[in-house]
Design an enzyme around this catalytic site. Structure first.
Site, PDB file in Angstrom:
ATOM      1  CE  LYS A  60      -4.261   1.616  -0.361  1.00  0.00           C
ATOM      2  NZ  LYS A  60      -5.070   1.482  -1.461  1.00  0.00           N
ATOM      3  CB  SER A  95      -7.790   1.172  -3.511  1.00  0.00           C
ATOM      4  OG  SER A  95      -7.963   1.442  -1.620  1.00  0.00           O
TER       5      SER A  95
END
Length: 594
Positions: free
Chosen positions: A192, A392
């Site tokens: 991430k 996401s």
């Protein structure tokens, strides 16, 4: 004197009224002329559909008849929906004999958009029709599309960019250090890397790994397609990509079979005439994408009382709409939730297709939209069609669907979240000489104050909150995909996948187009016939006029043209101050060189 002012005021008011009436009448006249122009357009015998590869390609087209008058270059932007609609109509209309692809100043599009257009072009050829392509200059994206043509022509002084894939990440750490701002980050996910640009000055190993993987997979899709169409081996295409052919002579392009002919643009007419087997090069007609898509949309169709609703969710996921300097589309949580509620409650809507093209954004807004998807799912099937990105937060709002389609080159996954809190104490104290004293009633009364850094306890609490958010995100994905949560976590960690890889690991069900998703929705709803309706409604001509008059879209467009590649840097820095709460967003702005 009172009478004098009375008459003056009356005169001024009268002038304003007259100007207002004239303006309104002018607008209606323009709209009427635009409508009349569309109504007079028809497909003539021996027609060729002209697709101009210039500007950018967005998910949906927008009407803007005032753009040219107001000097707005947005006119060069095209809608994927119009292009696909025009090609589909051309495929079934016997009056349309072929397609002419004109490569120009093509800013390009994401790989999945290009791939869907190329598939449509190949389907068109299967009907025995021809495609001719010409360009003074071919960007790599334009050449990828034009390589599907029966005849590819390049200007004698023209160029072809064929150099491979690249993705660029911009890092701001040293800039923030210089101004005295420290970004305090809490996140979950090794991959991430949305926060990396604010913490590092170069790419992490994990981020480099995922970029190399999906770049390689996308480039492989492109080279396979071009190889099959042009009869050039993939190895040779990679060799050419490594030899800087952009700055080589046009004769090399012919020698290496990248093009069929070297000629000026006036040779295009004769080539098309030969393809159509007509003697006179002027003995054929042309029709634009906009006109043919308009004809396709206006033709009467079998209307069924049963509706399949296609809802477009495009752009950053936000809780509230941006109020200024925003030309890009947004998925506004509150608005989308209301729209989906209406579709859920509409008895005529028997199935929903959620078309997602988003790199994510607000985790809170994503959760609310997920809830509405679940609400629809209790009464009717919902199918997701992924466009360029559904990553996401974009994946968050997709995961609960009954069935998920993605293009092979769709960017998806990135299951992870983060929070970012600026500490500007050095800027304020050391650089500007501004100091603060705080009086508070409770321990955390000033939590989040940018004038001081986190305490260890505050950081621990924030990290726990992020961890809980990740647990919820992965549970949503596990429940939606009927997988174990631990298995989702193994392929989560914020990692980005292509559609090809996503299918292999269970994040999507099938590789396919929006049309396939619509067909699946009909199947799940057990419908033989259905009317397909698109939502939300496109902005009207008057909305466009007001937007132009306000100047925001025009100014933003001009800024984008002036800054070029650096426009993304400007918007990244601007959005830093606009993001609130926990974010489920792509690792970075995906700047593909394609």
């Amino acid at each position: 004197m009172k009478q004098f002012f009375k008459y003056v005021c009356a005169t001024v008011v009268g002038i304003f009224v007259v100007v207002a009436i004239i303006t309104i009448l002018s607008i209606f006249s323009l709209v009427g002329m635009a409508s009349m122009g569309n109504s007079l357009t028809s497909v003539k015998d021996n027609s060729v559909l002209v697709i101009q590869l210039q500007g950018s390609i967005n998910e949906r087209s927008e009407e803007n008849p005032f753009g040219e008058i107001l000097g707005n270059a947005v006119l060069t932007d095209q809608g994927l929906d119009d292009i696909l609609k025009a090609i589909e109509h051309a495929k079934t209309d016997p009056k349309v004999k072929g397609i002419y692809l004109e490569a120009g100043t093509f800013a390009g599009a994401m790989p999945a958009t290009l791939q869907s257009i190329r598939k449509a072009l190949l389907d068109f050829k299967k009907e025995g029709r021809f495609i001719v392509a010409y360009g003074d200059q071919y960007t790599q994206g334009a050449y990828y599309l034009c390589s599907a043509a029966d005849s590819v022509i390049v200007n004698p002084q023209g160029i072809i960019d064929w150099s491979g894939m690249s993705s660029t990440v911009t890092y701001y750490k040293e800039l923030l250090d210089k101004v005295g701002v420290n970004m305090q980050v809490v996140k979950v996910g090794t991959y991430k890397s949305a926060v990396e640009p604010f913490l590092l000055s170069q790419m992490s190993d994990a981020n480099r790994e995922q970029i190399e993987t999906y770049n390689g997979e996308i480039w492989s899709e492109i080279t396979k397609a071009v190889s099959k169409s042009r009869g050039i081996s993939e190895a040779k295409l990679n060799e050419l990509a490594d030899s800087m052919i952009l700055l080589r002579e046009a004769t090399l392009y012919k020698k290496e079979k990248l093009v069929d002919k070297i000629a000026y643009s006036d040779a295009v007419k004769q080539t098309i005439a030969n393809m159509m087997k007509v003697d006179d090069p002027d003995d054929y007609n042309t029709i634009s994408v906009k006109d043919l898509a308009g004809i396709a949309n206006s033709e009467p169709k079998g209307i069924s009382g049963d509706v399949v609703a296609v809802y477009y969710a495009v752009g950053d996921i936000v809780e509230e709409a941006s109020s200024e300097w925003n030309y890009s589309p947004e998925i506004v949580g509150k608005t989308v939730c209301k729209d989906l509620q209406k579709l859920a409650d509409d008895d005529n809507v028997k199935a929903v297709v959620l078309r997602v093209n988003s790199g994510g954004g607000s985790a809170y807004a994503s959760e609310q939209i997920w809830h509405e998807v679940m609400n629809i799912k209790t009464n009717k099937p919902i199918v997701v069609s992924m466009g360029d990105m559904a990553a996401s937060g974009g994946y968050y709002i997709s995961c609960a669907a009954n069935y998920i389609y993605a293009e092979p080159t769709t960017i998806t996954g990135s299951i992870g979240i983060f929070g970012m809190f600026p500490d500007a104490s050095k800027l304020l104290n050391d650089k500007l000489g501004v100091h603060f004293n705080t009086v508070k009633t409770n321990q955390f009364s000033d939590f989040g104050d940018i004038s001081r850094p986190f305490t260890e306890q505050e950081r621990a609490i924030a990290q726990k909150y992020i961890n809980n958010g990740y647990e919820l995100f992965t549970k949503r994905c596990a429940d939606g995909r009927k997988m174990k949560q631990d298995d989702i976590k193994k392929i989560g960690e914020g990692r980005v996948w292509t559609g090809i890889h996503a299918k292999q690991i269970g994040l999507v069900d099938e590789l396919g187009s929006l049309d396939q998703a619509i067909a699946k929705a009909k199947e799940l709803a057990k419908l033989n016939e259905a009317t397909v309706m698109n939502y939300p409604a496109k902005s009207t001509i008057f909305d466009q006029l007001i937007n132009e008059m306000q100047g925001t879209s025009y100014a933003d467009k001009q800024l984008k043209e002036a800054l070029g590649d650096y426009y993304s840097v400007f918007t990244d820095l601007k959005k830093m101050g606009q993001k609130t709460g926990v974010q489920a967003a792509l690792p970075y702005y995906l700047k593909f060189k394609l």
